[in-house]
Write a protein that holds these residues in place. Structure first.
Motif, short mmCIF file in Angstrom:
data_model
loop_
_atom_site.label_atom_id
_atom_site.label_comp_id
_atom_site.label_asym_id
_atom_site.label_seq_id
_atom_site.Cartn_x
_atom_site.Cartn_y
_atom_site.Cartn_z
N ASP A 63 -3.31 -4.60 -8.37
CA ASP A 63 -2.75 -5.13 -9.62
C ASP A 63 -1.61 -4.26 -10.13
O ASP A 63 -0.57 -4.76 -10.57
CB ASP A 63 -3.82 -5.22 -10.71
CG ASP A 63 -4.77 -6.38 -10.52
OD1 ASP A 63 -4.45 -7.29 -9.72
OD2 ASP A 63 -5.82 -6.39 -11.17
N GLN A 64 -1.81 -2.94 -10.08
CA GLN A 64 -0.77 -2.04 -10.56
C GLN A 64 0.47 -2.12 -9.68
O GLN A 64 1.60 -2.14 -10.18
CB GLN A 64 -1.30 -0.60 -10.58
CG GLN A 64 -2.35 -0.36 -11.64
CD GLN A 64 -3.04 0.98 -11.47
OE1 GLN A 64 -3.22 1.46 -10.35
NE2 GLN A 64 -3.42 1.59 -12.58
N PHE A 67 2.30 -5.29 -10.44
CA PHE A 67 2.99 -5.16 -11.72
C PHE A 67 4.30 -4.39 -11.54
O PHE A 67 5.34 -4.79 -12.03
CB PHE A 67 2.09 -4.47 -12.74
CG PHE A 67 2.77 -4.15 -14.03
CD1 PHE A 67 3.02 -5.15 -14.96
CD2 PHE A 67 3.16 -2.86 -14.33
CE1 PHE A 67 3.64 -4.86 -16.16
CE2 PHE A 67 3.79 -2.56 -15.53
CZ PHE A 67 4.03 -3.56 -16.45
N MET A 68 4.24 -3.27 -10.82
CA MET A 68 5.44 -2.46 -10.59
C MET A 68 6.50 -3.23 -9.82
O MET A 68 7.69 -3.16 -10.14
CB MET A 68 5.08 -1.18 -9.84
CG MET A 68 4.36 -0.18 -10.67
SD MET A 68 4.07 1.29 -9.69
CE MET A 68 2.47 1.74 -10.25
N LYS A 71 8.08 -5.77 -12.21
CA LYS A 71 8.99 -5.11 -13.15
C LYS A 71 10.29 -4.73 -12.46
O LYS A 71 11.37 -4.91 -13.01
CB LYS A 71 8.33 -3.85 -13.74
CG LYS A 71 7.22 -4.12 -14.71
CD LYS A 71 7.70 -4.75 -15.98
CE LYS A 71 8.17 -3.69 -16.94
NZ LYS A 71 8.55 -4.24 -18.24
N GLU A 76 8.99 -10.24 -16.04
CA GLU A 76 8.15 -9.69 -17.10
C GLU A 76 6.76 -10.30 -17.05
O GLU A 76 6.60 -11.51 -17.22
CB GLU A 76 8.79 -9.96 -18.47
CG GLU A 76 10.10 -9.24 -18.69
CD GLU A 76 9.95 -7.72 -18.69
OE1 GLU A 76 8.93 -7.21 -19.19
OE2 GLU A 76 10.87 -7.05 -18.20
N GLU A 78 2.41 -9.25 -18.00
CA GLU A 78 1.56 -8.33 -18.75
C GLU A 78 0.96 -7.31 -17.81
O GLU A 78 0.49 -7.65 -16.71
CB GLU A 78 0.45 -9.13 -19.45
CG GLU A 78 -0.35 -8.30 -20.41
CD GLU A 78 -1.34 -9.14 -21.19
OE1 GLU A 78 -2.55 -8.86 -21.07
OE2 GLU A 78 -0.91 -10.07 -21.88
N ALA A 79 0.97 -6.07 -18.23
CA ALA A 79 0.42 -5.00 -17.40
C ALA A 79 -1.07 -5.23 -17.17
O ALA A 79 -1.78 -5.67 -18.07
CB ALA A 79 0.65 -3.66 -18.07
N PRO A 80 -1.56 -4.94 -15.95
CA PRO A 80 -2.97 -5.20 -15.64
C PRO A 80 -3.92 -4.41 -16.53
O PRO A 80 -5.01 -4.88 -16.84
CB PRO A 80 -3.10 -4.77 -14.18
CG PRO A 80 -1.89 -4.01 -13.84
CD PRO A 80 -0.82 -4.40 -14.82
N TYR A 81 -3.54 -3.23 -16.97
CA TYR A 81 -4.43 -2.43 -17.80
C TYR A 81 -4.53 -2.96 -19.23
O TYR A 81 -5.38 -2.53 -19.99
CB TYR A 81 -3.99 -0.96 -17.83
CG TYR A 81 -2.55 -0.75 -18.18
CD1 TYR A 81 -2.12 -0.77 -19.49
CD2 TYR A 81 -1.59 -0.56 -17.18
CE1 TYR A 81 -0.79 -0.59 -19.82
CE2 TYR A 81 -0.27 -0.38 -17.49
CZ TYR A 81 0.13 -0.39 -18.82
OH TYR A 81 1.45 -0.23 -19.13
N MET A 82 -3.66 -3.91 -19.60
CA MET A 82 -3.72 -4.48 -20.94
C MET A 82 -4.98 -5.33 -21.12
O MET A 82 -5.44 -5.53 -22.23
CB MET A 82 -2.49 -5.33 -21.24
CG MET A 82 -1.18 -4.56 -21.23
SD MET A 82 -1.08 -3.31 -22.50
CE MET A 82 -0.88 -4.34 -23.92
#
Length: 85
Positions: A63-64, A67-68, A71, A76, A78-82
């Motif tokens: 997921d991270q 996301f990177m 980005k 755009e 939502e960040a996975p840690y959100m």
């Protein structure tokens, strides 16, 4: 500022946005016709895939890393840690 002045300024702003959209539309149309858009998408995909693999290699979660990569590609999300509670 009175109502008439406000409406005038508001109409000018709307016209400015319409003109910008018109220019963007013509630019995109031209880029599709001459192949520039396809090349940009291919290049962006290659870069994002490389970024994704590098992040995984560095020990980031799937997921991270995704996301990177997004980005880096200008997408755009939502960040996975959100979503973690």
């Amino acid at each position: 500022m009175n109502k008439t002045e406000f409406i005038k300024q508001y109409a000018e702003k709307i016209q400015e946005l319409v003109n910008q959209d018109s220019v963007r539309n013509e630019t995109v149309k031209r880029e599709i016709e001459d192949g520039t858009a396809a090349t940009s998408v291919d290049n962006s995909t290659t870069i994002a895939a490389y970024q994704y693999q590098q992040a995984l290699s560095a020990g980031f979660s799937d997921d991270q890393a995704f996301f990177m990569a997004c980005k880096n590609a200008g997408i755009e999300i939502e960040a996975p840690y959100m979503n973690e509670t």
